[in-house]
Motif scaffolding. Structure first.
Motif, PDB file in Angstrom:
ATOM      1  N   GLN A 200       0.821  -1.289  -0.054  1.00  0.00           N
ATOM      2  CA  GLN A 200      -0.111   0.064   0.048  1.00  0.00           C
ATOM      3  C   GLN A 200       0.738   1.190   0.254  1.00  0.00           C
ATOM      4  N   GLU A 201       2.032   1.066   0.626  1.00  0.00           N
ATOM      5  CA  GLU A 201       2.788   2.367   0.923  1.00  0.00           C
ATOM      6  C   GLU A 201       4.160   2.551   0.051  1.00  0.00           C
ATOM      7  N   ASN A 202       4.736   1.443  -0.221  1.00  0.00           N
ATOM      8  CA  ASN A 202       5.899   1.670  -0.533  1.00  0.00           C
ATOM      9  C   ASN A 202       6.504   0.214  -1.371  1.00  0.00           C
ATOM     10  N   LYS A 203       5.956  -0.006  -2.573  1.00  0.00           N
ATOM     11  CA  LYS A 203       6.236  -1.407  -3.114  1.00  0.00           C
ATOM     12  C   LYS A 203       7.507  -1.744  -3.533  1.00  0.00           C
ATOM     13  N   ALA A 312      -4.210  -6.212   7.035  1.00  0.00           N
ATOM     14  CA  ALA A 312      -4.634  -5.034   6.053  1.00  0.00           C
ATOM     15  C   ALA A 312      -5.375  -3.815   6.606  1.00  0.00           C
ATOM     16  N   PHE A 313      -6.227  -4.294   7.734  1.00  0.00           N
ATOM     17  CA  PHE A 313      -7.229  -3.388   8.297  1.00  0.00           C
ATOM     18  C   PHE A 313      -6.360  -2.320   9.219  1.00  0.00           C
ATOM     19  N   LEU A 314      -5.316  -2.982   9.999  1.00  0.00           N
ATOM     20  CA  LEU A 314      -4.311  -2.073  10.609  1.00  0.00           C
ATOM     21  C   LEU A 314      -3.345  -1.076   9.624  1.00  0.00           C
ATOM     22  N   ALA A 315      -2.963  -1.540   8.583  1.00  0.00           N
ATOM     23  CA  ALA A 315      -2.239  -0.779   7.592  1.00  0.00           C
ATOM     24  C   ALA A 315      -3.283   0.330   7.162  1.00  0.00           C
ATOM     25  N   ALA A 316      -4.487   0.244   7.052  1.00  0.00           N
ATOM     26  CA  ALA A 316      -5.398   1.315   6.641  1.00  0.00           C
ATOM     27  C   ALA A 316      -5.214   2.490   7.947  1.00  0.00           C
ATOM     28  N   TYR A 324     -10.265   6.694   9.852  1.00  0.00           N
ATOM     29  CA  TYR A 324     -10.130   5.320   9.330  1.00  0.00           C
ATOM     30  C   TYR A 324     -10.855   4.405  10.743  1.00  0.00           C
ATOM     31  N   ASP A 325     -10.714   4.704  11.980  1.00  0.00           N
ATOM     32  CA  ASP A 325     -11.002   4.086  13.061  1.00  0.00           C
ATOM     33  C   ASP A 325     -12.762   3.849  12.867  1.00  0.00           C
ATOM     34  N   PRO A 326     -13.245   2.625  13.003  1.00  0.00           N
ATOM     35  CA  PRO A 326     -14.627   2.399  12.481  1.00  0.00           C
ATOM     36  C   PRO A 326     -15.457   2.911  13.870  1.00  0.00           C
ATOM     37  N   ALA A 327     -14.815   3.310  14.985  1.00  0.00           N
ATOM     38  CA  ALA A 327     -15.577   3.608  16.314  1.00  0.00           C
ATOM     39  C   ALA A 327     -15.962   5.230  16.061  1.00  0.00           C
ATOM     40  N   GLY A 328     -15.053   5.842  14.967  1.00  0.00           N
ATOM     41  CA  GLY A 328     -15.197   7.208  14.564  1.00  0.00           C
ATOM     42  C   GLY A 328     -14.428   8.043  15.582  1.00  0.00           C
ATOM     43  N   ALA A 329     -14.621   9.524  15.039  1.00  0.00           N
ATOM     44  CA  ALA A 329     -13.920  10.589  15.928  1.00  0.00           C
ATOM     45  C   ALA A 329     -14.644  11.818  15.738  1.00  0.00           C
ATOM     46  N   THR A 330     -16.127  11.744  16.041  1.00  0.00           N
ATOM     47  CA  THR A 330     -16.999  12.942  15.808  1.00  0.00           C
ATOM     48  C   THR A 330     -16.558  14.155  16.844  1.00  0.00           C
ATOM     49  N   SER A 331     -15.771  13.768  18.045  1.00  0.00           N
ATOM     50  CA  SER A 331     -15.275  15.005  18.752  1.00  0.00           C
ATOM     51  C   SER A 331     -14.356  15.699  18.026  1.00  0.00           C
ATOM     52  N   VAL A 332     -13.617  15.232  17.028  1.00  0.00           N
ATOM     53  CA  VAL A 332     -12.530  15.850  16.259  1.00  0.00           C
ATOM     54  C   VAL A 332     -13.332  16.448  15.254  1.00  0.00           C
ATOM     55  N   ASP A 333     -13.949  15.552  14.201  1.00  0.00           N
ATOM     56  CA  ASP A 333     -14.621  16.172  13.091  1.00  0.00           C
ATOM     57  C   ASP A 333     -15.983  15.446  13.066  1.00  0.00           C
ATOM     58  N   PRO A 334     -17.010  16.135  13.513  1.00  0.00           N
ATOM     59  CA  PRO A 334     -18.467  15.782  13.719  1.00  0.00           C
ATOM     60  C   PRO A 334     -19.017  15.270  12.289  1.00  0.00           C
ATOM     61  N   VAL A 335     -18.599  15.774  11.139  1.00  0.00           N
ATOM     62  CA  VAL A 335     -19.122  15.592  10.011  1.00  0.00           C
ATOM     63  C   VAL A 335     -18.467  14.265   9.248  1.00  0.00           C
ATOM     64  N   LEU A 347     -13.063   0.031   5.337  1.00  0.00           N
ATOM     65  CA  LEU A 347     -13.460  -1.107   4.645  1.00  0.00           C
ATOM     66  C   LEU A 347     -13.057  -1.056   2.950  1.00  0.00           C
ATOM     67  N   ARG A 348     -13.072   0.110   2.259  1.00  0.00           N
ATOM     68  CA  ARG A 348     -12.550   0.504   0.961  1.00  0.00           C
ATOM     69  C   ARG A 348     -11.135   0.502   0.918  1.00  0.00           C
ATOM     70  N   GLN A 349     -10.325   0.990   1.918  1.00  0.00           N
ATOM     71  CA  GLN A 349      -8.703   0.915   2.310  1.00  0.00           C
ATOM     72  C   GLN A 349      -8.444  -0.431   2.441  1.00  0.00           C
ATOM     73  N   MET A 350      -8.971  -1.212   3.313  1.00  0.00           N
ATOM     74  CA  MET A 350      -8.493  -2.515   3.551  1.00  0.00           C
ATOM     75  C   MET A 350      -8.702  -3.459   2.270  1.00  0.00           C
ATOM     76  N   GLN A 351      -9.815  -3.507   1.569  1.00  0.00           N
ATOM     77  CA  GLN A 351      -9.856  -4.261   0.295  1.00  0.00           C
ATOM     78  C   GLN A 351      -9.118  -3.808  -0.523  1.00  0.00           C
ATOM     79  N   ASP A 352      -8.514  -2.502  -0.804  1.00  0.00           N
ATOM     80  CA  ASP A 352      -7.519  -2.036  -1.864  1.00  0.00           C
ATOM     81  C   ASP A 352      -6.311  -2.646  -1.495  1.00  0.00           C
TER      82      ASP A 352
END
Length: 898
Positions: A200-203, A312-316, A324-335, A347-352
């Protein structure tokens, strides 16, 4: 003219003056020669004849004609180079340019050239400069390479605690500096994790020199323009960046230092050692530094046990856990950082990543096919110091600082490094009392074991804002921040229902209703300010019209029939006219939906935004039901918006941090920013109407003996949420109640009905939310002197006044009494229609909320949420059909907040 009054002759040659001087000097013979003169006429710029004899000029014209030829200025180009170098003049020539015989070290401007050619450097000069420049670069690079050392990655996890303080200055919690990191050997890191990052980062990781010239050039260019650096760094560069945590400034000097270190590391350190160092030092979110801490934080297992999907999930997560954390971070960016949005991105990044691993030959396709969805992840909180409400408070303060980083100077990275003392606005006593009030009602009425079908997944949220400052004094985010980590005081998606109606009234008092007899452009300019005594129809299943009297229809040509709660008409028969004060008191939907149409829904939206709601939290204003609360602002924002009315129209954004200090001293102090959103006349009249709601309307449960209270109840279509928002002059508080599946990994979370919840036929804002509000406010204001609201001044005109009763139904009334001409049958309601006794009782009062069309104006599509209203040609349409809101998730801060 006498001789002694003449000016001395000038040394320059040529021109009219020279001719005169030469002629005069030749004739008189009495003129002294100028300094340095040789006696030759050429010393004065005068020419000689062919024979060398002096040629006197007979006239001024002769002098002009002769001077240019003899001055030498225009004939220098024709002079032989030898004559010019000698500095002497031959017969018939002017004075030449004197050039020293000794050659210059740098021949620039170039000797022996004239005009523009003097400024064109020679090839020797260009070549010399190029060689010198390259040599300088090599020398600088050599010195830079020699001066930098290889960093020790093991010494980088040195984050400090941030210390948070209550409003009174006592310490709330010290957190953020935990070194959640454990280095492990490369043999303990799954091979799939290494290949996931490389793919993903540096092939070219195992083949490159350790730097990415294009990425470096892009970063330098962006920094030179004053922007942020962008991605594109190699794994080696990321490793070096992690090792240089003590210097994360975005400067050119630091970037160049990083480049030299990267080159040296790439040349002298084994690639496997670099990979292990990178994975052991990278930040994966959740305060987890390194792969081992990340494996524990997300999956509660050792890194060696991670499967390819989890790798792959942790690489995302390395791309930025905030988004990217599925728990969300609405306190930082509510939208942008909601659980649903983050899950989709992860999920999109993990699959890629998995696809690239297959493409580059690092993973078998059959193995890759086993991981089509996100892995099951763990609750993100583990710090027991953040239990109860403290975790929500810390998140709220952090989100405020980062979202307003331009003012505070604190970024997400600097906050993670810690070392800040953060003084919040939170009142410890009020936070405790709000939590106790919620738990009191919850424990007494919500019985999930006895009523599993109706009392499971019940949630409450609340927020309390000070009108005079905008300071957030208390919130209730949920049962426990270490168990339920979605802050219910922030954006949740729960619609606000009839608590939105005061914004419609404020718009009518601010801009007025449009003149139905004028065209649209004129009607915008010629409006009538509305008095609370104005009359509107309180009829159930009212056919909603545009301001000009035409029937409103959606894009499908369907009409909107607005219903009232309980399917009852209110007002004086036969037209059921009701004034706005009474309509607010009884929460009559039809009256406020038509009022919103007459004012203009864009004006209603403007009113809500002026009061303090974020535009991103508001739904599409193109549907009549917009006026009765299909939007989903947060409890914090609703409390703040009502605080605008409490403060006589002065709007202050809610805030949670008073000041921040560090070892450098005080680095941020909150400054009051007040905007006069409404005139005091408008705001005080809205307050006066809302007082009626509490005194003898749907909000009687919120009465506080000895205190004036203004407020509004709200219940939504399908009984999926209920609100009470109210205020005294000193404090504004919003309380919400809703049900949804609390599986945090469920990105398709849906709100559930509350029929039967808590043993009630139907949950209204007048029930449990108003009771919680009352219990909390009674204690929160204890010891605070009672204060009255300002007496409102009369405002506006009585719209739709009827001077005398009509002896017979009018034409418009007859039209309203007719059934809809729509050829398709009306859709039956998806919710039961409770009788008056079920929805209005002596304890809970009444609260009206819509069912747009035949079945709602506060649900989804034709089924409610801003949908078509009227009849529906498709009785099987799902709840989400026609939802005009799109993705309007938003929270308290950033860009946009709820």
């Amino acid at each position: 003219m006498s001789e002694h009054r003449r000016k001395p002759p000038q040394p320059q040659g040529g021109g009219r003056a020279a001719a005169r001087r030469g002629q005069s000097g030749a004739s008189s013979g009495r003129r002294a020669a100028p300094r340095g003169a040789t006696g030759s006429p050429s010393d004065y710029g005068l020419g000689q004849g062919v024979g060398g004899d002096e040629q006197p000029f007979g006239s001024r014209a002769d002098a002009r004609r002769s001077s240019p030829r003899n001055a030498g200025g225009r004939r220098r180009a024709a002079e032989p180079a030898q004559g010019r170098r000698g500095g002497s003049t031959g017969p018939g020539r002017g004075r030449g340019r004197a050039t020293p015989d000794r050659k210059r070290l740098v021949d620039y401007p170039r000797a022996g050239k004239d005009g523009w050619q003097r400024w064109v450097p020679s090839w020797k000069l260009v070549a010399g400069l190029f060689v010198g420049f390259v040599g300088s670069l090599v020398a600088v690079a050599g010195i830079g390479y020699a001066m930098v050392g290889i960093p020790d990655i093991a010494k980088t996890a040195t984050a400090q605690n941030n210390v948070y303080y209550w409003k009174d200055g006592t310490q709330m919690v010290a957190t953020g500096g935990e070194t959640n990191r454990q280095n492990i050997d490369l043999s303990q890191i799954p091979e799939e994790m290494r290949w996931a990052v490389i793919s993903q980062e540096n092939k070219t990781f195992y083949d490159d020199s350790g730097i990415d010239p294009k990425g470096i050039a892009r970063a330098v260019f962006n920094m030179a323009r004053g922007g942020q650096t962008q991605g594109g760094s190699t794994i080696t560069q990321q490793y070096v960046k992690n090792a240089m945590l003590n210097d994360q400034s975005q400067t050119l000097s630091r970037k160049f230092k990083e480049i030299f270190v990267s080159i040296k590391v790439g040349a002298e350190v084994d690639k496997n050692q670099i990979m292990a160092g990178y994975l052991n030092s990278a930040y994966y979110g959740r305060n987890a530094y390194g792969i081992q801490a990340a494996a524990r934080a997300y999956f509660n297992k050792d890194a060696i046990k991670l499967n390819p999907g989890e790798c792959a999930f942790l690489a995302a997560m390395l791309k930025g856990a905030t988004y990217y954390d599925p728990a969300g971070a609405t306190s930082v960016d509510p939208v942008g950082a909601t659980p649903a949005a983050n899950s989709k991105r992860a999920l999109r990044q993990m699959q890629d990543t998995l696809d690239k691993m297959v493409e580059y030959g690092h993973l078998d396709a059959s193995v890759r096919a086993k991981y089509p969805t996100l892995p099951k992840w763990e609750n993100p909180r583990s710090n027991t110091d953040l239990k109860g409400q403290v975790g929500y408070l810390v998140d709220l303060a952090n989100g405020y600082l980062v979202t307003n980083s331009k003012k505070t100077g604190i970024t997400q990275d600097s906050l993670q490094q810690g070392g800040y003392s953060i003084y919040t606005t939170f009142d410890r006593a009020k936070v405790t009392k709000l939590e106790e009030s919620v738990k009191k009602v919850q424990q007494a009425n919500i019985k999930p074991k006895q009523r599993p079908d109706t009392d499971t997944h019940v949630q409450f949220g609340g927020a309390s804002v000070e009108p005079s400052t905008g300071a957030i004094r208390a919130i209730y985010g949920g049962e426990d921040a270490t168990k339920h980590f979605t802050d219910n005081a922030d954006q949740t998606g729960a619609q606000v229902g009839s608590t939105f109606k005061p914004f419609v009234l404020a718009a009518a008092m601010t801009w007025g209703v449009r003149n139905p007899d004028l065209g649209s452009s004129q009607a915008q300019d010629e409006r009538t300010i509305v008095s609370p005594k104005s009359l509107f129809s309180g009829k159930n299943k009212l056919k909603i019209k545009n301001y000009d009297g035409t029937v409103w229809k959606n894009e499908k040509g369907e009409e909107w029939l607005q219903t009232n709660d309980g399917n009852v008409s209110l007002g004086t028969p036969p037209k059921f006219k009701i004034d706005l004060r009474e309509a607010m008191r009884e929460s009559v939907n039809s009256a406020f939906v038509q009022l919103g149409m007459d004012v203009g829904l864009e004006k209603v939206k403007d009113s809500a935004v002026k009061a303090g709601l974020k535009p991103s939290s508001l739904t599409n204003s193109g549907f009549p039901s917009f006026s009765i609360g299909i939007s989903d602002p947060s409890a914090i924002r609703m409390a703040g918006a009502y605080a605008t009315f409490a403060a006589s129209g002065k709007q202050r954004d809610p805030y949670s941090v008073e000041k921040v200090t560090s070892e450098k001293g005080q680095i941020f102090t909150h400054e009051d920013e007040t905007e006069q959103a409404f005139t005091d006349k408008v705001a005080d009249n809205v307050t006066d109407v809302l007082k009626t709601v509490v005194e003898k309307g749907t909000g009687t449960n919120a009465q506080l003996p000895g205190r004036q209270v203004a407020g509004k109840t709200g219940t939504t279509d399908g009984n999926k949420s209920a609100w009470f928002v109210g205020y005294t002059p000193q404090l504004s508080t919003a309380v919400s109640m809703f049900r949804y599946d609390d599986d945090e990994s469920n990105k398709n979370r849906t709100f559930l009905e509350m029929f039967g919840t808590g043993g009630q036929k139907k949950i209204h804002g007048a029930s449990f939310p108003a009771q919680i509000w009352h219990d909390y406010m009674a204690e929160a204001l204890e010891g605070t002197p009672a204060k009255d609201f300002p007496e409102p001044e009369p405002i506006g005109e009585v719209v739709n006044a009827e001077p005398s009763p009509s002896p017979s139904p009018s034409a418009s009334e007859s039209e309203e009494e007719k059934p809809s001409p729509s050829p398709s049958p009306s859709r039956p309601s998806i919710e039961p229609s409770p009788s008056s006794s079920e929805t209005c009782n002596s304890f809970f009062g009444c609260d009206g909320q819509s069912s747009g069309g035949v079945n709602g104006g506060n649900g989804n599509g034709g089924n409610g949420n801003g949908g078509n209203g009227g009849t529906s040609p498709s009785p099987t349409t799902s709840d989400n059909e026609g939802d005009p809101r799109g993705n309007t998730s938003s929270g308290f801060f950033g860009g946009p907040a709820g």
